[in-house]
Design an enzyme around this catalytic site. Sequence first.
Site, PDB file in Angstrom:
ATOM      1  N   ASN A   9       0.881  -1.172   0.000  1.00  0.00           N
ATOM      2  CA  ASN A   9       0.000   0.000   0.000  1.00  0.00           C
ATOM      3  C   ASN A   9       0.914   1.216   0.000  1.00  0.00           C
ATOM      4  OD1 ASN A   9      -1.370   2.351   0.967  1.00  0.00           O
ATOM      5  ND2 ASN A   9      -3.043   1.073   1.705  1.00  0.00           N
ATOM      6  N   GLU A  36      -3.913   1.762  -2.957  1.00  0.00           N
ATOM      7  CA  GLU A  36      -4.048   3.184  -2.631  1.00  0.00           C
ATOM      8  C   GLU A  36      -3.133   4.025  -3.525  1.00  0.00           C
ATOM      9  OE1 GLU A  36      -5.074   5.717   1.381  1.00  0.00           O
ATOM     10  OE2 GLU A  36      -4.095   3.777   1.637  1.00  0.00           O
ATOM     11  N   TYR A 113      -7.675  -4.000  -2.248  1.00  0.00           N
ATOM     12  CA  TYR A 113      -7.603  -2.965  -1.223  1.00  0.00           C
ATOM     13  C   TYR A 113      -8.951  -2.953  -0.505  1.00  0.00           C
ATOM     14  CZ  TYR A 113      -7.211   1.652   0.944  1.00  0.00           C
ATOM     15  OH  TYR A 113      -7.190   2.687   1.855  1.00  0.00           O
ATOM     16  N   ASP A 158      -3.684  -5.016   0.689  1.00  0.00           N
ATOM     17  CA  ASP A 158      -3.986  -4.413   1.976  1.00  0.00           C
ATOM     18  C   ASP A 158      -5.412  -4.837   2.318  1.00  0.00           C
ATOM     19  OD1 ASP A 158      -4.528  -2.908   4.171  1.00  0.00           O
ATOM     20  OD2 ASP A 158      -4.303  -0.956   3.195  1.00  0.00           O
ATOM     21  N   ASN A 160      -6.616  -4.800   5.304  1.00  0.00           N
ATOM     22  CA  ASN A 160      -7.063  -3.910   6.382  1.00  0.00           C
ATOM     23  C   ASN A 160      -7.633  -4.643   7.598  1.00  0.00           C
ATOM     24  OD1 ASN A 160      -6.620  -1.074   6.444  1.00  0.00           O
ATOM     25  ND2 ASN A 160      -7.696  -0.912   4.482  1.00  0.00           N
ATOM     26  N   ASP A 261       2.777   4.465   5.240  1.00  0.00           N
ATOM     27  CA  ASP A 261       2.647   3.867   6.572  1.00  0.00           C
ATOM     28  C   ASP A 261       2.653   2.342   6.498  1.00  0.00           C
ATOM     29  OD1 ASP A 261       0.231   4.151   5.253  1.00  0.00           O
ATOM     30  OD2 ASP A 261      -0.908   4.849   6.988  1.00  0.00           O
ATOM     31  N   HIS A 262       2.612   1.796   5.295  1.00  0.00           N
ATOM     32  CA  HIS A 262       2.757   0.355   5.057  1.00  0.00           C
ATOM     33  C   HIS A 262       4.136   0.077   4.466  1.00  0.00           C
ATOM     34  CE1 HIS A 262      -1.702  -0.619   5.170  1.00  0.00           C
ATOM     35  NE2 HIS A 262      -1.740   0.684   4.991  1.00  0.00           N
TER      36      HIS A 262
END
Length: 271
Positions: A9, A36, A113, A158, A160, A261-262
């Site tokens: 991501n 993303e 995603y 991702d 999540n 952040d990933h």
Amino acid sequence: MRFSVTTWNINSVRLRIDIVAKFLKSARPDVLCLQETKCIDDAFPLKRFRRLGYEHVALNGQKGYHGVAIVSRLPFETTDIRTFCDKIDSRHISVSFGEKAQLSKPLVLHNFYVPAGGDVPDPALNPKFEHKLQFLDEMKSCEPLHPRGDDRHILVGDLNVAPHENDVWSHKQLLKVVSHTPVETEKLLAAQAHGEWFDIARERIPMSEKVYTWWSYRAADWTVGDRGRRLDHIWVSRALKDHVSDFKITRDARSWERPSDHVPVTAVMEV
């Protein structure tokens, strides 16, 4: 034949194209699956990827939000896009590899995603969380996603959800935090079980060990306390389970300049 795939991501591919290039020059995966991407297809940095040797690209983008892409050194046979929850929001793309990539048997790769779900873990109060739960249910019920018999399929992305206790820094403290609530973990694991998917990370790393792929931007220093979550996954079908030769999480990427952040998650298999 050795086949390597990375999921990442990237949180805006145009903003972070330099660290993508850094990773590709170093790791050289055969295929990179991005989530993303946050850009329409026409704005995707195709030329930069082609200069890096990734000439084959499948895109499902949208302006400013979401977006998934598969960039590859190997040619595709086919590409496909699925929609979920009756929303056109660019959360899935798949490709197949075969004779053009010199594979003896077909291989299908899905890139997902999954919706993040907002902050309130109550579908009655939070439409984003309701959307996420519905999305996970549809992943389970979508039969084309589920390999059978000798099907060679890979599902990455991702997702999540951090499904297991040691996929988060504190199981007890995150039980009521979106991404680790019981309803989410149950739905993700139900989709995994229904498709007879194998989670490579947990096939290779004991459940007793902490494993993370994401660290919040809210922490001034992500290394302090190491408060991560494992949100990024690589699953393989039964036919590929015993062909995985390596697995790596590139933790250092969280400290690169202007990081996502990933971090990248890579699997290598013999196909």
